[in-house]
Design an enzyme around this catalytic site. Structure first.
Site, mmCIF file in Angstrom:
data_model
loop_
_atom_site.group_PDB
_atom_site.id
_atom_site.type_symbol
_atom_site.label_atom_id
_atom_site.label_comp_id
_atom_site.label_asym_id
_atom_site.label_seq_id
_atom_site.Cartn_x
_atom_site.Cartn_y
_atom_site.Cartn_z
ATOM 1 N N ASP A 1 -15.793 -22.090 40.349
ATOM 2 C CA ASP A 1 -14.735 -21.376 39.628
ATOM 3 C C ASP A 1 -14.281 -22.161 38.400
ATOM 4 O O ASP A 1 -14.527 -23.361 38.278
ATOM 5 C CB ASP A 1 -13.537 -21.107 40.547
ATOM 6 C CG ASP A 1 -12.861 -22.380 41.044
ATOM 7 O OD1 ASP A 1 -13.578 -23.347 41.400
ATOM 8 O OD2 ASP A 1 -11.619 -22.423 41.057
ATOM 9 N N GLU B 1 -11.711 -24.021 43.763
ATOM 10 C CA GLU B 1 -11.185 -25.392 43.693
ATOM 11 C C GLU B 1 -9.956 -25.454 42.805
ATOM 12 O O GLU B 1 -8.987 -26.156 43.094
ATOM 13 C CB GLU B 1 -12.271 -26.334 43.148
ATOM 14 C CG GLU B 1 -11.924 -27.824 43.250
ATOM 15 C CD GLU B 1 -11.276 -28.420 42.011
ATOM 16 O OE1 GLU B 1 -10.886 -29.586 42.045
ATOM 17 O OE2 GLU B 1 -11.133 -27.709 40.989
HETATM 18 ZN ZN LIG Z 1 -13.125 -29.370 38.389
#
Ligand SMILES: [Zn+2]
Length: 403
Positions: A72, A167
């Site tokens: 992401d 994340e």
């Molecule tokens: Zn990163």
């Protein structure tokens, strides 16, 4: 450059997992490319995690290591229709991004550029972030996999690949299946300058303080009402002004940081984040905070408060120190790639800190990313190649060190 054109922005407001379905678009591409390399078990699960195994080429019983990167991109800056641009043989001039001339990447803002003279640099076009955080890590792991699958004479143990969603919204490890992954030690590739190796993060708690006042009709409140909003204001005012805050600390210092408050006269809530590099230091900060609140509350005997501490993550060094070979072998590999090791600590957390405490000790290696979460984001192709070399060497060092 192909991976960054796939929009994989995650969403901090979403409750679904992954937070955005579009992250799976990149996962599908990665799985098909891994299968093309003859990595037969490559697959994406329902949560958007990609798992794959590079089979061992050495007969030794070597610990299974994992290389991990996140798919992401940050919600802070648009990741829609990213147009990557390759600037060959950078000679030190300002880089003006073509689709917004106000976006200029300068050495005076980014001194690291001085080390990149002669390198090929990738940027975005001025309208979006680049997404080298962390598609650089993804690309480097893919390149390592391709190299090892084609060069079976390079000796290594079994290697696991893990690509994670979400994340950037702090949920990258939420649905990871470490039992299925089956790795003993891991490395995230999500760092900056060539040679940097991070084995230390903050330890982090959240504290929620709820103040209960006493409510009554404001027209008849004399000697009865205790206003929880005013008490919350006094608590914030009691925080130290010249230390223990994010705006007054750096390096190895921790802090106490109010991040949100809300309420009505009857009841107010303040949320704090507490950070320190060691866990006892974290607990000290929590008792300072409690002491200041107690001092304020002494003046309001009819009010009361609750103080709820929630663990967020812990300094990965606590775990990594129990397995010094994980960091030592990474240092050897960086040196073997011909670069200087720069040990760094992160004033934040990584997926690696969570993974370390979930049972997969996992420091963070450089991937080359610079000026992340911004339109100025850039990366050197040569740094990326050094990262690939480094992880191939890490695999080899683990083999060599095993008897
Ligand atoms: Zn990163």
């Amino acid at each position: 450059m192909r991976y960054v054109t796939v929009d994989t922005q995650s969403d901090p407001q979403a409750t679904a997992f992954p937070s955005t379905e579009k992250q799976k678009d990149l996962g599908r591409i990665l799985v098909s490319e891994l299968l093309e390399m003859n990595i037969d078990d490559a697959h994406m699960d329902e949560w958007g995690y990609v798992y794959a195994t590079i089979p061992a080429t050495s007969p030794k019983k070597i610990p299974v290591i994992c290389f991990c990167a996140h798919m992401d991109t940050a919600p802070d800056c648009s990741g829609y229709q990213v147009i990557p641009i390759l600037h060959k043989n950078y000679q030190g001039k300002d880089i003006v991004l073509p689709n917004d001339n106000a976006q200029v990447i300068k050495q005076s803002d980014y001194p690291y550029l001085k080390k990149l003279i002669g390198h090929d640099i990738i940027t975005a076009s001025g309208k979006t972030l680049l997404g080298s955080d962390d598609k650089a890590g993804v690309a480097e792991i893919m390149d390592m996999a391709n190299y090892l699958m084609k060069n079976k004479d390079v000796l290594h143990g079994e290697i696991k690949i893990l690509f994670t969603p979400d994340e950037e919204v702090g949920r990258g490890t939420e649905k990871v299946n470490l039992e299925k992954l089956g790795a003993d030690f891991g490395y995230t590739l999500d760092g900056g300058e060539a040679g940097s190796l991070e084995d230390e993060t903050f330890s982090a708690d959240g504290v929620q303080v709820t103040v209960h006042g006493v409510i009554s009709h404001p027209g008849y409140a004399k000697d009865k009402m205790v206003n929880a909003l005013k008490i919350a204001g006094e608590i914030l005012d009691a925080l130290p002004k010249d230390n223990l805050s994010p705006e007054t600390t750096a390096g190895k210092e921790g802090f106490i940081h109010p991040v949100r408050m809300e309420g009505i006269a009857e009841k107010s809530t303040i949320e704090f984040i507490i950070r320190d590099f060691d866990t006892p230091g974290l607990k000290d900060k929590e008792s300072f905070l409690k002491g200041w609140i107690d001092d304020v509350m002494e003046n309001y005997p009819k009010a009361r408060y609750e103080f709820i501490v929630k663990e967020q993550y812990r300094n990965m060094k606590e775990i990594l120190d129990q397995h010094p070979q994980v960091v030592d072998y990474a240092k050897l590999a960086i040196e073997r790639a011909g670069i200087e090791v720069k040990m760094e600590s992160i004033r934040g957390g990584t997926d690696g800190s969570r993974l370390s405490f979930m049972g997969l000790p996992c420091p963070n290696l450089f991937a080359g990313e610079q000026a992340i979460h911004s339109k100025h984001e850039f990366i050197s192709v040569q740094d990326m190649n050094k990262a690939v070399e480094t992880i191939v060497y890490i695999a080899q060092v683990w083999e060599e060190k095993t008897v």
